[in-house]
Design a protein around this motif. Structure first.
Motif, short mmCIF file in Angstrom:
data_model
loop_
_atom_site.label_atom_id
_atom_site.label_comp_id
_atom_site.label_asym_id
_atom_site.label_seq_id
_atom_site.Cartn_x
_atom_site.Cartn_y
_atom_site.Cartn_z
N MET A 148 0.80 -1.22 0.00
CA MET A 148 0.00 0.00 0.00
C MET A 148 0.84 1.28 0.00
SD MET A 148 -3.30 0.94 2.35
CE MET A 148 -4.25 -0.37 1.60
N PRO A 149 1.95 1.36 0.77
CA PRO A 149 2.75 2.59 0.71
C PRO A 149 3.32 2.86 -0.69
CG PRO A 149 3.35 1.27 2.62
CD PRO A 149 2.46 0.43 1.78
N ILE A 150 3.69 1.81 -1.41
CA ILE A 150 4.22 1.99 -2.76
C ILE A 150 3.11 2.43 -3.71
CG2 ILE A 150 5.43 0.87 -4.67
CD1 ILE A 150 7.08 1.26 -2.12
N THR A 151 1.94 1.80 -3.59
CA THR A 151 0.80 2.22 -4.40
C THR A 151 0.45 3.68 -4.12
OG1 THR A 151 -0.09 -0.03 -4.33
CG2 THR A 151 -1.60 1.71 -4.96
N SER A 152 0.61 4.09 -2.86
CA SER A 152 0.28 5.47 -2.50
C SER A 152 1.18 6.48 -3.18
CB SER A 152 0.38 5.64 -0.97
OG SER A 152 -0.54 4.79 -0.32
N MET A 153 2.35 6.05 -3.65
CA MET A 153 3.25 6.96 -4.36
C MET A 153 2.97 6.99 -5.86
SD MET A 153 6.96 6.68 -2.51
CE MET A 153 7.18 4.91 -2.68
N ALA A 154 2.06 6.12 -6.34
CA ALA A 154 1.78 6.04 -7.77
C ALA A 154 1.32 7.36 -8.38
CB ALA A 154 0.76 4.93 -8.04
N PRO A 155 0.49 8.18 -7.70
CA PRO A 155 0.11 9.47 -8.31
C PRO A 155 1.29 10.36 -8.66
CG PRO A 155 -1.37 8.97 -6.48
CD PRO A 155 -0.28 7.93 -6.44
N ALA B 139 3.49 16.61 -5.87
CA ALA B 139 4.39 16.42 -4.73
C ALA B 139 3.97 17.26 -3.54
CB ALA B 139 5.82 16.76 -5.14
N GLN B 140 3.39 18.44 -3.79
CA GLN B 140 2.98 19.30 -2.68
C GLN B 140 1.87 18.68 -1.84
OE1 GLN B 140 1.98 23.13 -4.31
NE2 GLN B 140 4.07 23.55 -5.00
N SER B 141 1.10 17.77 -2.44
CA SER B 141 0.02 17.12 -1.69
C SER B 141 0.56 16.19 -0.61
CB SER B 141 -0.87 16.31 -2.65
OG SER B 141 -1.47 17.15 -3.61
N TYR B 142 1.81 15.76 -0.74
CA TYR B 142 2.38 14.79 0.18
C TYR B 142 3.02 15.44 1.41
CZ TYR B 142 1.57 11.03 -3.13
OH TYR B 142 0.97 10.11 -3.95
N MET B 143 2.94 16.77 1.52
CA MET B 143 3.43 17.42 2.73
C MET B 143 2.68 18.73 2.94
SD MET B 143 5.13 17.54 5.44
CE MET B 143 6.14 16.09 5.31
N ASP B 144 1.70 18.69 3.83
CA ASP B 144 1.01 19.91 4.20
C ASP B 144 0.80 19.91 5.70
OD1 ASP B 144 -1.10 18.21 4.66
OD2 ASP B 144 -2.46 19.13 3.22
N ASP B 145 0.00 20.83 6.21
CA ASP B 145 -0.15 20.97 7.66
C ASP B 145 -0.74 19.72 8.30
OD1 ASP B 145 -0.07 22.78 10.06
OD2 ASP B 145 -2.22 22.36 10.02
N VAL B 146 -1.65 19.04 7.60
CA VAL B 146 -2.27 17.84 8.16
C VAL B 146 -1.22 16.74 8.35
CG1 VAL B 146 -3.96 16.01 7.74
CG2 VAL B 146 -4.52 18.38 7.20
N ILE B 147 -0.34 16.57 7.37
CA ILE B 147 0.69 15.54 7.48
C ILE B 147 1.72 15.92 8.54
CG2 ILE B 147 2.59 14.43 6.21
CD1 ILE B 147 0.75 14.44 3.76
N GLY C 194 -0.99 11.45 1.80
CA GLY C 194 -0.56 12.26 0.65
C GLY C 194 -1.26 11.84 -0.62
N ALA C 195 -1.40 10.53 -0.82
CA ALA C 195 -2.10 10.03 -2.01
C ALA C 195 -3.56 10.46 -2.01
CB ALA C 195 -2.00 8.51 -2.08
#
Length: 533
Positions: free
Chosen positions: A90-97, A113-121, A390-391
């Motif tokens: 699942m973590p690898i699939t989550s990087m597919a986008p 890439a910006q979706s993978y690091m924001d305030d929620v994360i 992030g995905a």
């Protein structure tokens, strides 16, 4: 002989190999057979199924919308196939986008890439570091023993003790991930249950109480996670998607969610306790259980831990300060919190990372130069959850920017006049059913974009469906495979699938009923669902 045909080289030549030589003909036959077996597996089929569905959609599906909407639908089919079958981790699939979106023209690499690091994360990372500190210094065990001692009763009152164990688990799960809370509290629970006779010689009363405790821990961990944003990844996915789809609406902060999630969790928690008491803790069981368990045993366990050290006190102080800062960053429109001092630039993730940083600065007073935490203790950080979040955020942005939202809106126009009190329980039931077979987070990521479109078609506030769909995805109470927390309880040997179904089914019904009632009432006060977003 059966198996490999081995030819031994017998010679006096010192340069000859000492190990047996394989017959090259047989080796090539065996290699081909093993290669064939390793390729043609069910897992390989699921791996191919993702890109195959993507290709079919791209070639044969025609939408009355921009081509990016069709491409987005194809990518969703690929990613969700891999998520639901777990053909690829699942973590690898989550990087597919990160590679699929740019290749299919949905979004640029930088935007994805910006979706993978924001305030929620950032909120997730900081809170998990604090949870690891609690685990490292064994604070959870001290807390559990103190609460169990408080609720034990003299003589032993099994329903009251069960309430204490479940309440402690739910409280711990409010501040750390459900699975971590279930693992930690199951150790405490099984330590208490070890005082009873082993399974073959257990009476029905003892066996039932053991079942109640184990079921109480796994379900309380799931229920406690509903209360706070940090309790489970599902809540964070919901908040992140709300922020992505409605950037101009009021964000859902920690305290906003708590004012809704905690009362809901409280209702479901007492429903759980009542179900467990009715099924497994009949009146009169205390006399038989008192022979094996009393306050003296729990006091002895607590004394073995010794007095609280400086490090434990500091961890609790930092954690308490974090909770206060979370709750007071933004209070009400009339009473602004401390966030107004920074022009609302600081978020819950800001506070979470700041307080986690203190753990790497404050000494633990055990060894010279040693801090409360170091990076080696953080190797268990759940990067799989971070990548999945992030995905989810990337998919939410992709569905919106690609034009797929317009296509979904047209497809569900028939729901325009449907009554909310009919749709909400169905949405919750769908989420709670799908989650029994796939992960809670993947279920939420799949459902929320669709629920947003349904809400807009029905001309109701999107949160009226988003929240039931997301929380319903946490009602994975029936099967061991529903969530890792269930597996933690199932592996103890005290419960069977029938026990989970017998307890989980009425609990699921109670959860759906509570959510359906509280969302349009309490939700209107907390989220403002009686006004347009």
């Amino acid at each position: 002989m059966d198996g490999d045909q081995i030819v031994y080289a017998v010679t006096d030549d010192p340069s000859a190999p000492l190990l047996p030589l394989h017959d090259p003909t047989h080796r090539s036959q065996r290699s081909f057979r093993s290669w064939t077996i390793s390729i043609f597996t069910l897992n390989s089929f699921f791996i191919l199924l993702g890109p195959l569905l993507c290709t079919i959609i791209c070639l044969f599906v025609k939408l009355d919308a921009p081509v990016t909407s069709r491409n987005m639908l194809a990518v969703l089919a690929w990613v969700f196939t891999w998520w639901m079958t777990e053909a690829v981790p699942m973590p690898i699939t989550s990087m597919a986008p990160l590679f699929l979106f740019p290749l299919f023209g949905i979004a640029s690499a930088d935007d994805v890439a910006q979706s993978y690091m924001d305030d929620v994360i950032a909120l997730v990372l900081g809170s998990f570091i604090l949870a690891l500190a609690v685990e490292h210094y064994n604070i959870h065990r001290r807390l559990a023993l103190n609460v169990s001692l408080l609720f034990c009763g003299d003589p032993l009152n099994p329903p009251l003790l069960l309430l204490g164990i479940c309440a402690t688990t739910a409280f711990v799960s409010m501040w750390m991930h459900n699975v971590a809370a279930a693992v930690l509290m199951m150790q405490v629970a099984t330590g208490i249950l070890q005082r009873f006779p082993s399974r073959p010689t257990q009476s029905i009363v003892v066996s039932n109480f053991c079942k109640a405790v184990v079921l109480g821990v796994i379900y309380s961990a799931a229920i406690g996670g509903i209360s706070t944003l940090t309790g489970t990844g599902v809540n964070l996915i919901l908040v992140g998607m709300w922020k992505s789809y409605f950037p101009e609406a009021n964000p859902i902060g920690f305290n906003t969610w708590f004012f809704f999630g905690f009362p809901l969790a409280l209702v479901i928690f007492f429903a759980l306790w009542g179900i467990l008491c009715i099924l497994y803790c009949r009146s009169g069981s205390g006399q038989e259980l008192s022979v094996y368990l009393d306050k003296a045993h729990l006091k002895r366990e607590l004394e073995l831990l010794g007095p609280m050290a400086f490090a434990e006190k500091m961890i609790l102080a930092v954690f308490s300060m974090l909770i206060v800062l979370w709750m007071t960053r933004s209070i009400t429109d009339d009473i602004p919190g401390w966030g107004v001092l920074f022009n609302d630039r600081a978020g819950d993730g800001t506070v979470s990372v700041m307080m986690a940083t203190l753990l790497f600065i404050i000494p633990n007073m055990k060894q010279p130069g040693e801090k409360l935490m170091d990076w080696n203790k953080c190797k268990k950080l759940p990067w799989n959850i971070v990548l999945l979040l992030g995905a989810g955020f990337a998919i939410a942005a992709g569905v919106k920017s690609s034009g797929l939202t317009d296509v979904l809106s047209e497809a569900i126009n028939f729901l325009e006049n449907a009554p909310y009190l009919t749709i909400a329980p169905i949405v919750c039931l769908i989420g709670s059913t799908v989650t029994e077979f796939t992960s809670n987070n993947a279920t939420t990521t799949l459902l929320i974009p669709l629920l947003i479109q349904i809400a807009q078609t029905m001309h109701i506030h999107p949160l009226l469906l988003m929240v039931p769909g997301a929380i319903g995805a946490q009602f994975s109470y029936l099967l061991p495979t529903g969530t890792p927390s269930n597996i933690v309880g199932f592996t103890t040997g005290h419960i069977e699938i029938l026990d989970m179904i017998k307890t989980g089914l009425p609990l699921k019904v109670a959860g759906i009923a509570a959510l359906t009632f509280l969302m349009p009432t309490l939700g209107a006060l907390v989220f403002g669902t009686d006004k347009p977003p």
